[in-house]
Design an enzyme around this catalytic site. Structure first.
Site, mmCIF file in Angstrom:
data_model
loop_
_atom_site.group_PDB
_atom_site.id
_atom_site.type_symbol
_atom_site.label_atom_id
_atom_site.label_comp_id
_atom_site.label_asym_id
_atom_site.label_seq_id
_atom_site.Cartn_x
_atom_site.Cartn_y
_atom_site.Cartn_z
ATOM 1 N N SER A 68 0.857 -1.192 0.000
ATOM 2 C CA SER A 68 0.000 0.000 0.000
ATOM 3 C C SER A 68 0.894 1.243 0.000
ATOM 4 O O SER A 68 1.677 1.435 -0.925
ATOM 5 C CB SER A 68 -0.947 -0.024 1.204
ATOM 6 O OG SER A 68 -1.829 1.076 1.180
ATOM 7 N N THR A 69 0.834 2.058 1.048
ATOM 8 C CA THR A 69 1.608 3.300 1.100
ATOM 9 C C THR A 69 3.103 3.017 0.974
ATOM 10 O O THR A 69 3.650 2.217 1.716
ATOM 11 C CB THR A 69 1.342 4.045 2.416
ATOM 12 O OG1 THR A 69 -0.059 4.181 2.604
ATOM 13 C CG2 THR A 69 1.994 5.419 2.399
ATOM 14 N N HIS A 119 -2.668 -0.986 -3.307
ATOM 15 C CA HIS A 119 -3.811 -0.107 -3.060
ATOM 16 C C HIS A 119 -3.651 1.154 -3.899
ATOM 17 O O HIS A 119 -2.745 1.953 -3.664
ATOM 18 C CB HIS A 119 -3.888 0.268 -1.579
ATOM 19 C CG HIS A 119 -4.162 -0.892 -0.681
ATOM 20 N ND1 HIS A 119 -3.988 -0.837 0.686
ATOM 21 C CD2 HIS A 119 -4.618 -2.150 -0.938
ATOM 22 C CE1 HIS A 119 -4.317 -2.001 1.216
ATOM 23 N NE2 HIS A 119 -4.693 -2.809 0.258
ATOM 24 N N MET A 179 0.069 1.029 5.220
ATOM 25 C CA MET A 179 -0.661 1.201 6.468
ATOM 26 C C MET A 179 -1.798 0.183 6.555
ATOM 27 O O MET A 179 -2.266 -0.332 5.549
ATOM 28 C CB MET A 179 -1.192 2.629 6.593
ATOM 29 C CG MET A 179 -2.208 3.044 5.570
ATOM 30 S SD MET A 179 -2.755 4.764 5.811
ATOM 31 C CE MET A 179 -1.253 5.662 5.465
ATOM 32 N N ASP A 210 -4.104 -5.114 5.826
ATOM 33 C CA ASP A 210 -4.531 -5.909 4.687
ATOM 34 C C ASP A 210 -3.417 -6.894 4.316
ATOM 35 O O ASP A 210 -2.250 -6.519 4.225
ATOM 36 C CB ASP A 210 -4.841 -5.000 3.492
ATOM 37 C CG ASP A 210 -5.458 -5.754 2.335
ATOM 38 O OD1 ASP A 210 -6.037 -6.828 2.570
ATOM 39 O OD2 ASP A 210 -5.362 -5.260 1.188
#
Length: 363
Positions: free
Chosen positions: A187-188, A214, A305, A308
């Protein structure tokens, strides 16, 4: 301690609205604003904010140039605002490569309506980025030394390890069965991390790859194109019915879910379920990979973050698969990998720099 923020945008309206939204959170302090990139660079040096929110299109100096200069002079987490277009995606990816930490869609309508959702998303993102950067900058006496890979046979990190503490690293046992699928979730910080990993894989990498990042729907096509241009392997945005092939990485399309067909040969692209927070969702793809390939999967959870990937990794482990997590020291946000480590699911905890060579060794 309040999170200090510098708001940068050439639109006076946007600067005011973002400032008002951030000030609505008592744990955030807006220490200044800037109307162009050159002014932003000077104010970062003078005001020393914890986070900068940055627009791209500005007079005097654009956002990407400003990010590069800030990273060179006064490294500070930068949160980019991006339009949800193909060009916006390209620019945002450039900004992330230049050193920006994360991005948010720039939607004037949402900002104007002053919705609770945009307030929550913006304030939470700013605070999360600030917390992560403060933790990664902590002295070794607080956060521990940077983990390095140990020899074969080291024990997995304990589930009772405290959140945020660096995990005791281990490495994959090369004597295990050959993997039939490499699945990477992030993600991030993921766009830069994925670029780092995938560009170092050889063209003859023998295993199919699925990628779950993401990212909004308008971004994943541009991101896949960028990776394909930079990598020796082939990278493409996945389409329903795409076959899993050696040396080909399929990127889950934004706004949808990617599943591995139970027969293991193709991917299925399904509509994004509104009940799920993430579209695409790492748990969904990991879980389907477990059902399709059982223990023949190597799953890697990179920076991001939230948590998931943890539930999907648990299902993979129950089938005998191998799971790696990126270490805290090399993460932009130590959330998703930490969830793997703290659940005692990590067979390996590795620095981002070490992951490409370990993949080549393992597969």
């Amino acid at each position: 301690m309040a999170v200090k923020v510098l708001v940068v945008d050439d639109s006076g309206f946007f600067r005011r609205r973002v400032t008002e939204i951030l000030k609505s959170d008592p744990t955030i302090e807006v220490v200044g604003t800037a109307s162009n990139g050159a002014e932003a660079v000077e104010k970062v040096s003078a005001l020393k904010p914890d986070v900068v929110t940055m627009d791209y299109e500005m007079p005097v100096m654009d956002g990407i140039t400003a990010v590069r200069k800030i990273m060179a002079r006064s490294p500070t987490p930068v949160l980019m605002f991006s339009s949800l277009t193909h060009e916006g995606a390209r620019v945002t990816l450039d900004a992330l490569e230049a050193g920006a930490v994360d991005f948010l869609p720039k939607n004037f309508e949402d900002i104007s309506r002053n919705t609770d959702k945009i307030k929550r998303v913006l304030c939470d993102r700013v605070k999360t980025v600030a917390r992560s950067m403060r933790r990664s900058a902590a002295p070794a006496t607080q956060a521990g030394p940077r983990p390095t890979a140990s020899r074969l046979g080291a024990a997995a990190p304990a589930a009772s390890q405290q959140a945020g503490a660096p995990a005791r690293p281990v490495v994959y046992n090369r004597g295990a069965a050959k993997h039939k699928l490499l699945a990477i979730g992030t993600s991030t910080g993921g766009p830069v991390a994925l670029q780092k990993v995938l560009t170092e894989l050889p063209a003859n990498f023998p295993t199919p790859i699925v990628l779950i990042q993401h990212m909004p729907a308008t971004f994943t096509h541009a991101f896949a194109e960028r990776l394909n241009r930079l990598c020796k392997i082939t990278v493409k945005e996945a389409q329903d019915g795409d076959r899993l092939q050696p040396g080909v990485a399929l990127l889950a399309p934004g706004g949808k879910q990617m599943m591995i067909d139970s027969r293991g040969g193709v991917v299925r692209i399904l509509p994004g379920d509104e009940r799920l927070n993430y579209k695409p969702c790492v748990d969904i793809t990991f879980g389907s990979a477990a059902n399709a390939f059982g223990g023949k999967v190597l799953a890697v959870v990179l920076t991001g973050m939230g948590a998931d990937g943890r539930d999907g990794a648990r299902l993979l482990k129950s089938k005998g698969a191998t799971v790696w997590a990126q270490d805290q020291a090399s993460c932009v946000i130590y959330g998703m990998p930490m969830a793997i480590v703290n659940a005692n699911l990590a067979d390996a905890v590795l620095s981002l720099d070490d992951i490409p060579s370990r993949l080549v060794e393992a597969i």
